[in-house]
Each structure stands twice: as C-alpha cells, then as structure tokens.
Design a protein around this motif. Structure first.
Motif, PDB file in Angstrom:
ATOM      1  N   ILE A  10       0.834  -1.207   0.000  1.00  0.00           N
ATOM      2  CA  ILE A  10       0.000   0.000   0.000  1.00  0.00           C
ATOM      3  C   ILE A  10       0.866   1.254   0.000  1.00  0.00           C
ATOM      4  N   PHE A  11       1.973   1.217   0.772  1.00  0.00           N
ATOM      5  CA  PHE A  11       2.863   2.377   0.842  1.00  0.00           C
ATOM      6  C   PHE A  11       3.453   2.694  -0.534  1.00  0.00           C
ATOM      7  N   ILE A  12       3.969   1.682  -1.221  1.00  0.00           N
ATOM      8  CA  ILE A  12       4.599   1.913  -2.535  1.00  0.00           C
ATOM      9  C   ILE A  12       3.575   2.425  -3.537  1.00  0.00           C
ATOM     10  N   TYR A  13       2.400   1.780  -3.578  1.00  0.00           N
ATOM     11  CA  TYR A  13       1.362   2.236  -4.511  1.00  0.00           C
ATOM     12  C   TYR A  13       0.968   3.682  -4.225  1.00  0.00           C
ATOM     13  N   THR A  14       0.741   3.988  -2.963  1.00  0.00           N
ATOM     14  CA  THR A  14       0.310   5.347  -2.599  1.00  0.00           C
ATOM     15  C   THR A  14       1.399   6.373  -2.908  1.00  0.00           C
ATOM     16  N   PHE A  15       2.646   6.035  -2.566  1.00  0.00           N
ATOM     17  CA  PHE A  15       3.755   6.956  -2.797  1.00  0.00           C
ATOM     18  C   PHE A  15       3.952   7.234  -4.288  1.00  0.00           C
ATOM     19  N   ILE A  16       3.865   6.195  -5.104  1.00  0.00           N
ATOM     20  CA  ILE A  16       4.013   6.367  -6.560  1.00  0.00           C
ATOM     21  C   ILE A  16       2.904   7.250  -7.113  1.00  0.00           C
ATOM     22  N   VAL A  17       1.660   7.005  -6.669  1.00  0.00           N
ATOM     23  CA  VAL A  17       0.532   7.810  -7.155  1.00  0.00           C
ATOM     24  C   VAL A  17       0.724   9.285  -6.795  1.00  0.00           C
ATOM     25  N   MET A  18       1.139   9.531  -5.538  1.00  0.00           N
ATOM     26  CA  MET A  18       1.325  10.918  -5.107  1.00  0.00           C
ATOM     27  C   MET A  18       2.479  11.590  -5.862  1.00  0.00           C
ATOM     28  N   LEU A  19       3.559  10.822  -6.141  1.00  0.00           N
ATOM     29  CA  LEU A  19       4.659  11.385  -6.919  1.00  0.00           C
ATOM     30  C   LEU A  19       4.221  11.717  -8.335  1.00  0.00           C
ATOM     31  N   VAL A  70      13.628  22.255  -5.210  1.00  0.00           N
ATOM     32  CA  VAL A  70      13.145  22.409  -3.822  1.00  0.00           C
ATOM     33  C   VAL A  70      11.684  21.968  -3.726  1.00  0.00           C
ATOM     34  N   SER A  71      10.881  22.385  -4.707  1.00  0.00           N
ATOM     35  CA  SER A  71       9.452  22.047  -4.696  1.00  0.00           C
ATOM     36  C   SER A  71       9.242  20.530  -4.791  1.00  0.00           C
ATOM     37  N   LEU A  72       9.982  19.891  -5.700  1.00  0.00           N
ATOM     38  CA  LEU A  72       9.850  18.443  -5.844  1.00  0.00           C
ATOM     39  C   LEU A  72      10.298  17.709  -4.586  1.00  0.00           C
ATOM     40  N   THR A  73      11.396  18.199  -3.967  1.00  0.00           N
ATOM     41  CA  THR A  73      11.886  17.567  -2.740  1.00  0.00           C
ATOM     42  C   THR A  73      10.850  17.673  -1.624  1.00  0.00           C
ATOM     43  N   CYS A  74      10.323  18.877  -1.437  1.00  0.00           N
ATOM     44  CA  CYS A  74       9.294  19.070  -0.396  1.00  0.00           C
ATOM     45  C   CYS A  74       8.056  18.225  -0.694  1.00  0.00           C
ATOM     46  N   SER A  75       7.665  18.204  -1.955  1.00  0.00           N
ATOM     47  CA  SER A  75       6.484  17.405  -2.339  1.00  0.00           C
ATOM     48  C   SER A  75       6.729  15.914  -2.090  1.00  0.00           C
ATOM     49  N   ALA A  76       7.955  15.441  -2.393  1.00  0.00           N
ATOM     50  CA  ALA A  76       8.287  14.034  -2.174  1.00  0.00           C
ATOM     51  C   ALA A  76       8.242  13.681  -0.685  1.00  0.00           C
ATOM     52  N   ILE A  77       8.741  14.632   0.169  1.00  0.00           N
ATOM     53  CA  ILE A  77       8.719  14.384   1.620  1.00  0.00           C
ATOM     54  C   ILE A  77       7.276  14.324   2.128  1.00  0.00           C
ATOM     55  N   SER A  79       4.646  13.612   0.341  1.00  0.00           N
ATOM     56  CA  SER A  79       4.061  12.384  -0.204  1.00  0.00           C
ATOM     57  C   SER A  79       4.480  11.165   0.614  1.00  0.00           C
ATOM     58  N   LEU A  80       5.752  11.144   1.014  1.00  0.00           N
ATOM     59  CA  LEU A  80       6.253  10.039   1.818  1.00  0.00           C
ATOM     60  C   LEU A  80       5.516   9.945   3.158  1.00  0.00           C
ATOM     61  N   ILE A  81       5.379  11.086   3.826  1.00  0.00           N
ATOM     62  CA  ILE A  81       4.687  11.092   5.135  1.00  0.00           C
ATOM     63  C   ILE A  81       3.216  10.705   4.974  1.00  0.00           C
ATOM     64  N   CYS A  82       2.578  11.288   3.991  1.00  0.00           N
ATOM     65  CA  CYS A  82       1.159  10.957   3.769  1.00  0.00           C
ATOM     66  C   CYS A  82       0.969   9.487   3.408  1.00  0.00           C
TER      67      CYS A  82
END
Length: 372
Positions: A10-19, A70-77, A79-82
């Motif tokens: 679930i984590f990988i699927y969710t993280f990929i979708v958010m990215l 910077v925007s992509l890094t913050c968005s990735a973080i 996304s990771l937490i969410c």
C-alpha cells in the motif's frame, strides 16, 4: 510486488501515485504558467504615468525551473509522510483482524475483532465476530450431542452387560438341573419334580427376554413424538388395571386428581413411566396397606405404605436388573428394569424426580415433576 506484505505494498502504490500527481502538477505549472504573462505594465516616472510592453513568460518559466528541485523535494517528503500515514491507517485494522482470526483458529473463546468504524473494514470485523460466535455455538451443540450419544452408547453397553449377566444365571441353573437329571444323580432322579422346576426357570427366562426386548424398543432419545394432552383425563384410566390388582391383593388404592395438568410431552413414554411406578407401588405393598396417587398441575405423587428403603440403596434401584436384598425373589416383583426405564425416560424428556422415604405413615414417595 505480489510477494510483498500489505503495508509496503500500500505504501509503494500510494507513494508512486502521489509522486505522479506531484510531477504532473509541476509539469502543468511549468507549461501553462508562462502563458499567463502581463503584456503591458504601467509606472510613474517624474510625476508622469508611463506604459511599457513587457513579456514576463520567460521570467516565470525561469523562476519555476529554479524552484523545481526544492518544490519536488518538499512534495516528495510530504508524499512520503502521507503515504506512511495512509498505509498505516489501512493496514492496522486489517492486521488486528488477521491476529484475531489466528486466535479464532486456536478456538480461543475470548477472541473478538475490534470494531472501531462503520466502513467496510468495520463491517468485515463485525461479520467475522458473528461468524465466530456461530461457529462456537455450533461446536458447543456438537459437543453436547456427542456427549449425549456417548452416554447413550455407554448406557446401552451397560444394559447389555447387565442383561447378559441376568440371563446367564437361570440358563446355568437350567443346564445344571437338566444335566443332573440325565445322569440320574441323587435327588434329581425325581424327574417329575425337577421338570416342573425347569419349566418355571424357562418361564422366567421367557419373561426376562420379553422385558429386555420391550426395553430395547423404547425410544430413550429426545426425538420421541410429542403430543398435547391433559394428564388429569388420562391418569384415572391408566390406574384402572392397578386398582383391580390392588383390590385382589387386599391393598387400598386411591387416585386424587386435584388440578388439571395440560402437557406437551411424548405421551407413550410418560405413560410407560407411570405404569412402571404404579406396578412397583402395588408389587411392594403388603395386604392391608395403601397406595395413593395424587396429581397436581406440575407434578404427580405416588405413595405406597411399606418398609422405607435405606437411603444408601435408593440410588442403586435405578440400575438395570438391580434388586435389593429384601426383594431377591422374582415372584415378589419384576426383573429390576422398572425404575431403570423410569430414570432413562425421565432424563430423555428432561423431567426430574425425587424418590424418598415417608415417616408417617412409613413408606416411599415418588414425585415426578412434569415441567422442565
């Protein structure tokens, strides 16, 4: 991915979708934001309003490009937490259900899935609890049925052992008498006398075999046919033959129906119980004494005046073929099956009873309770 557990999957699927969503948002912003350019700008210079034409597209595009890492890094973080929070929220209740079902597999009666929500997972947990409760109930019913079947089989085995022992005694005696008669040993030369004795033993055997067969045909289970009837109408008719026997033997016999007694029970089995009790009461009452039957709405009492039976002997009277020392002569009673049948049929119908001595007058009182 198929071999991964639920949480990382679930984590990988969710993280990929958010990215993917984040990248798409940045891409759209990079493409369409420059088109939102300002063609004319106005400003004051030396108190005079000035206008100039300025293309700002390349400025916006350049700013977005510089802010993109910077925007992509913050968005990735983010996304990771969410993704972690979402995966945990999804897998924790499922893990709890899985852990509980493992307890259920071991038939732990305290196992119960926590129901913390009304969504599909909450409904699933509630359904698992209901299913497990039904399973436990079914297992308990099966265990009870197994116990009843085991008790019934053991009862049959005990009865057959007792019957074979009882039948063996007269057969052995008959065989010994006949053999001595054939050899002409001593007093057995008087064949006429001992032929009559052999006939009595044969009649005794025939009576025992008939009673054993009748007992084996009785329905000692809870599946006997249930009927609705009023015992107050049936009891006087049931007592008529025993009234005549009592009168012949100079025994007083009274029937007192004090209340109506509507019942819903296997009628034949109840009549068999009462017949055996009445037969015993008349058989073990001496001339000049009384037998009384009293019917209430919830119980029937059968009393007979006799020598009270010792308490240590009463429990053994319900064993098959048991006869107390004061009734060893079979001409004074039956074959010792009457009370055994009473006990077995009463248990099958769920009825209770008491059998106790009376003090005034001396005798015995059998109380059969007609309500479960």
């Amino acid at each position: 991915m198929k071999k991964l557990k639920l949480f990382p999957k679930i984590f990988i699927y969710t993280f990929i979708v958010m990215l993917v969503v984040t990248l798409a948002a940045h891409l759209f912003l990079y493409i369409f934001a420059p088109q939102m350019q300002i063609n004319t700008s106005r400003f004051m210079e030396n108190g005079v309003m000035m206008e100039s034409s300025l293309n700002t597209g390349w400025i916006i595009q350049n700013a977005i490009f510089k802010a993109l890492p910077v925007s992509l890094t913050c968005s990735a973080i983010v996304s990771l937490i969410c993704s972690l929070l979402f995966s945990r929220a999804m897998t924790v209740p499922i893990k709890q259900i899985s852990k509980t079902t493992e307890q259920m597999e071991r038939l732990d009666k305290t196992a119960k899935c926590p129901v913390d929500s009304t969504d599909e997972i909450g409904v699933l947990a509630d359904n698992v609890n209901s299913l497990y409760a039904s399973l436990l109930s079914t297992i308990e019913n099966l265990e009870e049925e197994k116990k009843k079947v085991s008790e019934a089989e053991q009862s049959k085995i005990d009865f057959l052992r007792a019957a074979s022992h009882e039948l063996k005694t007269p057969v052995t005696a008959l065989h010994a008498i006949l053999e001595n008669m054939l050899l002409g040993i001593g007093k057995y030369k008087d064949r006429d006398t001992y032929l009559l004795q052999c006939k009595e033993i044969a009649q005794q055997l025939s009576s025992m075999i008939q009673e054993v067969l009748e007992t084996s045909r009785l329905d000692f289970t809870e599946t006997a046919q249930v009927e609705t009837f009023d015992l107050s109408d049936t009891l006087p008719t049931l007592c008529e033959p025993y009234t005549l026997i009592a009168k012949t033997n100079q025994i007083g016999f009274s029937v007192d129906v004090r209340e109506d007694c509507p019942l819903c029970l296997p009628r034949k089995n109840l009549e068999k119980i009462l017949s055996n009790l009445l037969s015993n009461a008349v058989s073990y009452t001496k001339p000049g004494h009384k037998v009384s039957v009293v019917l209430y709405s919830d119980r029937v009492l059968i009393e007979n005046e006799c020598t009270p039976i010792p308490k240590e002997t009463i429990s053994r009277l319900f064993e098959p073929f048991y006869r107390p020392d004061f009734a060893r002569d079979r001409r004074d009673g039956g074959n010792g099956l009457g009370l055994y049948i009473v006990d077995t049929l009463s248990k099958a119908m769920g009825l209770s009873y008491t059998f106790e001595p009376m003090i005034c007058p001396n005798g015995m009182r059998f109380t059969l309770f007609l309500t479960k």
